[in-house]
Design a protein around this motif. Sequence first.
Motif, PDB file in Angstrom:
ATOM      1  N   PHE A 185       0.835  -1.207   0.000  1.00  0.00           N
ATOM      2  CA  PHE A 185       0.000   0.000   0.000  1.00  0.00           C
ATOM      3  C   PHE A 185       0.861   1.245   0.000  1.00  0.00           C
ATOM      4  O   PHE A 185       0.671   2.160  -0.797  1.00  0.00           O
ATOM      5  N   SER A 186       1.867   1.276   0.882  1.00  0.00           N
ATOM      6  CA  SER A 186       2.654   2.507   1.004  1.00  0.00           C
ATOM      7  C   SER A 186       3.529   2.726  -0.227  1.00  0.00           C
ATOM      8  O   SER A 186       3.714   3.857  -0.658  1.00  0.00           O
ATOM      9  N   ALA A 187       4.059   1.666  -0.798  1.00  0.00           N
ATOM     10  CA  ALA A 187       4.875   1.825  -2.006  1.00  0.00           C
ATOM     11  C   ALA A 187       4.032   2.368  -3.150  1.00  0.00           C
ATOM     12  O   ALA A 187       4.455   3.269  -3.878  1.00  0.00           O
ATOM     13  N   THR A 188       2.820   1.830  -3.320  1.00  0.00           N
ATOM     14  CA  THR A 188       1.948   2.303  -4.390  1.00  0.00           C
ATOM     15  C   THR A 188       1.545   3.747  -4.146  1.00  0.00           C
ATOM     16  O   THR A 188       1.494   4.565  -5.062  1.00  0.00           O
ATOM     17  N   MET A 189       1.274   4.047  -2.883  1.00  0.00           N
ATOM     18  CA  MET A 189       0.915   5.414  -2.517  1.00  0.00           C
ATOM     19  C   MET A 189       2.049   6.373  -2.918  1.00  0.00           C
ATOM     20  O   MET A 189       1.821   7.398  -3.555  1.00  0.00           O
ATOM     21  N   ARG A 190       3.262   6.010  -2.526  1.00  0.00           N
ATOM     22  CA  ARG A 190       4.407   6.891  -2.750  1.00  0.00           C
ATOM     23  C   ARG A 190       4.736   7.058  -4.230  1.00  0.00           C
ATOM     24  O   ARG A 190       5.006   8.157  -4.706  1.00  0.00           O
ATOM     25  N   LYS A 191       4.754   5.948  -4.951  1.00  0.00           N
ATOM     26  CA  LYS A 191       5.253   5.990  -6.328  1.00  0.00           C
ATOM     27  C   LYS A 191       4.178   6.349  -7.345  1.00  0.00           C
ATOM     28  O   LYS A 191       4.479   6.858  -8.418  1.00  0.00           O
ATOM     29  N   ILE A 192       2.922   6.048  -7.035  1.00  0.00           N
ATOM     30  CA  ILE A 192       1.876   6.180  -8.046  1.00  0.00           C
ATOM     31  C   ILE A 192       0.808   7.198  -7.661  1.00  0.00           C
ATOM     32  O   ILE A 192       0.568   8.163  -8.387  1.00  0.00           O
ATOM     33  N   VAL A 193       0.180   6.996  -6.513  1.00  0.00           N
ATOM     34  CA  VAL A 193      -0.991   7.816  -6.190  1.00  0.00           C
ATOM     35  C   VAL A 193      -0.589   9.240  -5.791  1.00  0.00           C
ATOM     36  O   VAL A 193      -1.106  10.218  -6.338  1.00  0.00           O
ATOM     37  N   LEU A 194       0.349   9.358  -4.842  1.00  0.00           N
ATOM     38  CA  LEU A 194       0.701  10.701  -4.369  1.00  0.00           C
ATOM     39  C   LEU A 194       1.267  11.602  -5.466  1.00  0.00           C
ATOM     40  O   LEU A 194       0.888  12.777  -5.540  1.00  0.00           O
ATOM     41  N   PRO A 195       2.174  11.114  -6.314  1.00  0.00           N
ATOM     42  CA  PRO A 195       2.657  12.006  -7.377  1.00  0.00           C
ATOM     43  C   PRO A 195       1.519  12.550  -8.240  1.00  0.00           C
ATOM     44  O   PRO A 195       1.524  13.728  -8.608  1.00  0.00           O
ATOM     45  N   GLN A 196       0.526  11.701  -8.538  1.00  0.00           N
ATOM     46  CA  GLN A 196      -0.596  12.172  -9.353  1.00  0.00           C
ATOM     47  C   GLN A 196      -1.494  13.107  -8.554  1.00  0.00           C
ATOM     48  O   GLN A 196      -1.996  14.107  -9.076  1.00  0.00           O
ATOM     49  N   ALA A 197      -1.701  12.779  -7.265  1.00  0.00           N
ATOM     50  CA  ALA A 197      -2.527  13.640  -6.411  1.00  0.00           C
ATOM     51  C   ALA A 197      -1.876  15.009  -6.274  1.00  0.00           C
ATOM     52  O   ALA A 197      -2.526  16.045  -6.352  1.00  0.00           O
ATOM     53  N   LEU A 198      -0.547  14.988  -6.110  1.00  0.00           N
ATOM     54  CA  LEU A 198       0.201  16.237  -5.947  1.00  0.00           C
ATOM     55  C   LEU A 198       0.071  17.098  -7.196  1.00  0.00           C
ATOM     56  O   LEU A 198      -0.129  18.306  -7.126  1.00  0.00           O
ATOM     57  N   LYS A 199       0.187  16.441  -8.345  1.00  0.00           N
ATOM     58  CA  LYS A 199       0.079  17.180  -9.595  1.00  0.00           C
ATOM     59  C   LYS A 199      -1.304  17.802  -9.735  1.00  0.00           C
ATOM     60  O   LYS A 199      -1.439  18.966 -10.086  1.00  0.00           O
ATOM     61  N   ASN A 200      -2.336  17.010  -9.399  1.00  0.00           N
ATOM     62  CA  ASN A 200      -3.700  17.537  -9.492  1.00  0.00           C
ATOM     63  C   ASN A 200      -3.940  18.663  -8.499  1.00  0.00           C
ATOM     64  O   ASN A 200      -4.774  19.525  -8.725  1.00  0.00           O
ATOM     65  N   SER A 201      -3.222  18.624  -7.360  1.00  0.00           N
ATOM     66  CA  SER A 201      -3.468  19.620  -6.309  1.00  0.00           C
ATOM     67  C   SER A 201      -2.583  20.843  -6.432  1.00  0.00           C
ATOM     68  O   SER A 201      -2.697  21.765  -5.628  1.00  0.00           O
ATOM     69  N   LEU A 202      -1.684  20.824  -7.394  1.00  0.00           N
ATOM     70  CA  LEU A 202      -0.684  21.882  -7.432  1.00  0.00           C
ATOM     71  C   LEU A 202      -1.255  23.303  -7.458  1.00  0.00           C
ATOM     72  O   LEU A 202      -0.792  24.157  -6.699  1.00  0.00           O
ATOM     73  N   PRO A 203      -2.251  23.575  -8.271  1.00  0.00           N
ATOM     74  CA  PRO A 203      -2.799  24.939  -8.253  1.00  0.00           C
ATOM     75  C   PRO A 203      -3.328  25.312  -6.868  1.00  0.00           C
ATOM     76  O   PRO A 203      -3.059  26.410  -6.375  1.00  0.00           O
ATOM     77  N   ALA A 204      -4.044  24.398  -6.230  1.00  0.00           N
ATOM     78  CA  ALA A 204      -4.602  24.694  -4.907  1.00  0.00           C
ATOM     79  C   ALA A 204      -3.492  24.849  -3.874  1.00  0.00           C
ATOM     80  O   ALA A 204      -3.555  25.702  -2.991  1.00  0.00           O
ATOM     81  N   LEU A 205      -2.440  24.011  -3.995  1.00  0.00           N
ATOM     82  CA  LEU A 205      -1.317  24.131  -3.055  1.00  0.00           C
ATOM     83  C   LEU A 205      -0.603  25.467  -3.252  1.00  0.00           C
ATOM     84  O   LEU A 205      -0.166  26.094  -2.289  1.00  0.00           O
ATOM     85  N   GLY A 206      -0.499  25.896  -4.492  1.00  0.00           N
ATOM     86  CA  GLY A 206       0.120  27.189  -4.778  1.00  0.00           C
ATOM     87  C   GLY A 206      -0.650  28.313  -4.102  1.00  0.00           C
ATOM     88  O   GLY A 206      -0.072  29.204  -3.470  1.00  0.00           O
ATOM     89  N   ASN A 207      -1.989  28.244  -4.191  1.00  0.00           N
ATOM     90  CA  ASN A 207      -2.816  29.250  -3.522  1.00  0.00           C
ATOM     91  C   ASN A 207      -2.592  29.227  -2.020  1.00  0.00           C
ATOM     92  O   ASN A 207      -2.567  30.267  -1.372  1.00  0.00           O
ATOM     93  N   GLU A 208      -2.431  28.020  -1.470  1.00  0.00           N
ATOM     94  CA  GLU A 208      -2.225  27.887  -0.034  1.00  0.00           C
ATOM     95  C   GLU A 208      -0.898  28.531   0.378  1.00  0.00           C
ATOM     96  O   GLU A 208      -0.820  29.225   1.391  1.00  0.00           O
ATOM     97  N   LEU A 209       0.145  28.302  -0.434  1.00  0.00           N
ATOM     98  CA  LEU A 209       1.445  28.909  -0.127  1.00  0.00           C
ATOM     99  C   LEU A 209       1.328  30.440  -0.126  1.00  0.00           C
ATOM    100  O   LEU A 209       1.856  31.124   0.757  1.00  0.00           O
TER     101      LEU A 209
END
Lengths: 233, 285
Positions: free
Chosen positions: A141-165
């Motif tokens: 679970f954690s390997a898939t999260m790290r290598k696959i899910v989180l990178p895609q989640a991060l990319k999708n969230s980037l605009p919102a994260l930028g606003n947060e910064l």
Amino acid sequence: MQKKWELFVKSFITNEGYTKVIAGLENTVQIAFFGFLIGVALGTVVAIIKAFSKRSKAVKAISLIGDAYVAFFRGTPIVVQLLIAYYVIAPLFGVRINALLVGILTFGLNSGAYVSEIMRSGILSVDVGQMEAGRSLGLSFSATMRKIVLPQALKNSLPALGNELIAITKETSVAGFITVLDLTEAFKQIGSANYEFIIPYLMLALVYLVIVLIMTLFIKLLERRLRRSDKRN
Amino acid sequence: MINVINLTKNFGSLKVIDNVSTTIEAGEKVVIVGPSGSGKSTFLRCLNLLEDPNGGSIIFEGVDLCDLKVDINEHRRKMGMVFQHFNLFNNLTVKKNIMLAPVMIGCRKLRSLKRKRALIAFVNLFRKNKLELPEIKETRASIKEEAERNAMRLLKRIGLEEKANVYPSTLSGGQKQRIAIIRALAMNPKVMLFDEPTSALDPEMVGEVLQLIREVADEGMTMVIVTHEMNFAREVGTRIIFMNEGRIEEENTPEEFFQNPKSPRLKEFLSKVLSPSSRPKEQTV
Ligand SMILES: Nc1ncnc2c1ncn2[C@@H]1O[C@H](COP(=O)(O)OP(=O)(O)OP(=O)(O)O)[C@@H](O)[C@H]1O
Ligand SMILES: [Mg+2]
């Protein structure tokens, strides 16, 4: 106006007000940057727990703590959080309190609450098939999260994260409430020297504006880089 | 090879798999057909525990996968799975998609071997007759190199080696599914599970995917295939299972299954899917 300008130059240069501004800039950037980093780390963990709370009772229990945490930090003003952290909680830990550190931690916790919501919808926006494919190949679970899910989640969230910064950077302007010398505090002190605030405060706004514009540019570049995997070639 | 015993699965109050037992032998090509919602996907996903069964057990090579003490990841490596919607990793290039699991798992093994070796070396400090240190031939680099070589070999096999460095979003459905299949093959699985591998494809791409599955079948791979492609089922399957309302209603060899259906439900199902009006849906090339 001429006179106001001369007064400002006098307190900014002759009376070494600029050293305060440099120190203030340093503190503002430190609170915003490290607070944001803590926020992203913490928010991501909370988001993962929340997004997968259906998996087991234990995770569900932890996720309730996460809910309470998010509710508190989103439901109270940041100034109040700072005051509680500095005047109520920090004294429990020791005599000499580093206000900057308290500021960084409080902004980190505050930001984590917002980031957890951002990352949660980021994780949910990644197709469950991605996790299933990883697990079916025997990845944990954690390997898939790290290598696959989180990178895609991060990319999708980037605009919102930028606003947060950007939001957290501007919010650091209340750090003066707990004696931190930040940008706002620095210009306030320069103005107080001869009760002439117009130019110092306009300059202050300009400095924040420049910082935010630089950040916006940086975020745009990052987004473009991360969009590579969508490009057809 | 896989022993399914009294398998039961509920979603809330809905009983989706109802006390199913069957045995899948090595080399068999089991095809599962049945109406929509009959539990075919759920059954297949229970085999590698993507769905947690509520009752019964799955015995794979003598190990009960439902036992919580079992390291499920280790056993999933031996069961490749192919999904209806391909599920290639969107954030990785084609080559990295294929290499990811072999590299991560190889490196994990390497780390645990190194840890073991360090422990023995430490114990040896206090011993007169030294224990032999295990030899470590692999390095991270060699694991990566080997995985890359294997990925390129598999890509060449399906004629897509020039796609090695592109992202999945640039591929056609048929290409994606064939890459998903070789990604599973890269783990050298003992059995392959297919869940409607051609249902999401444009008709002109169905053939290339079925051809690859056929080739893998001919190499002797054990397979469990959920499909609506009846001609393909008849041609490749060694046993056909008809699922209905969470149960195995009937199972037989392909000849008997299609020529001599016994249960009225199966007769009705076959008359529907084999009727001339639905012919275009089941063309196999
Ligand atoms: N995660 C889930 N949560 C709740 N219900 C589910 C879930 N997955 C499947 N079901 C239900 O279980 C039943 C069986 O689903 P399943 O996907 O196994 O059917 P299927 O035979 O594969 O059908 P199809 O041919 O349409 O793919 C359906 O009624 C479906 O709605
Ligand atoms: Mg299905």
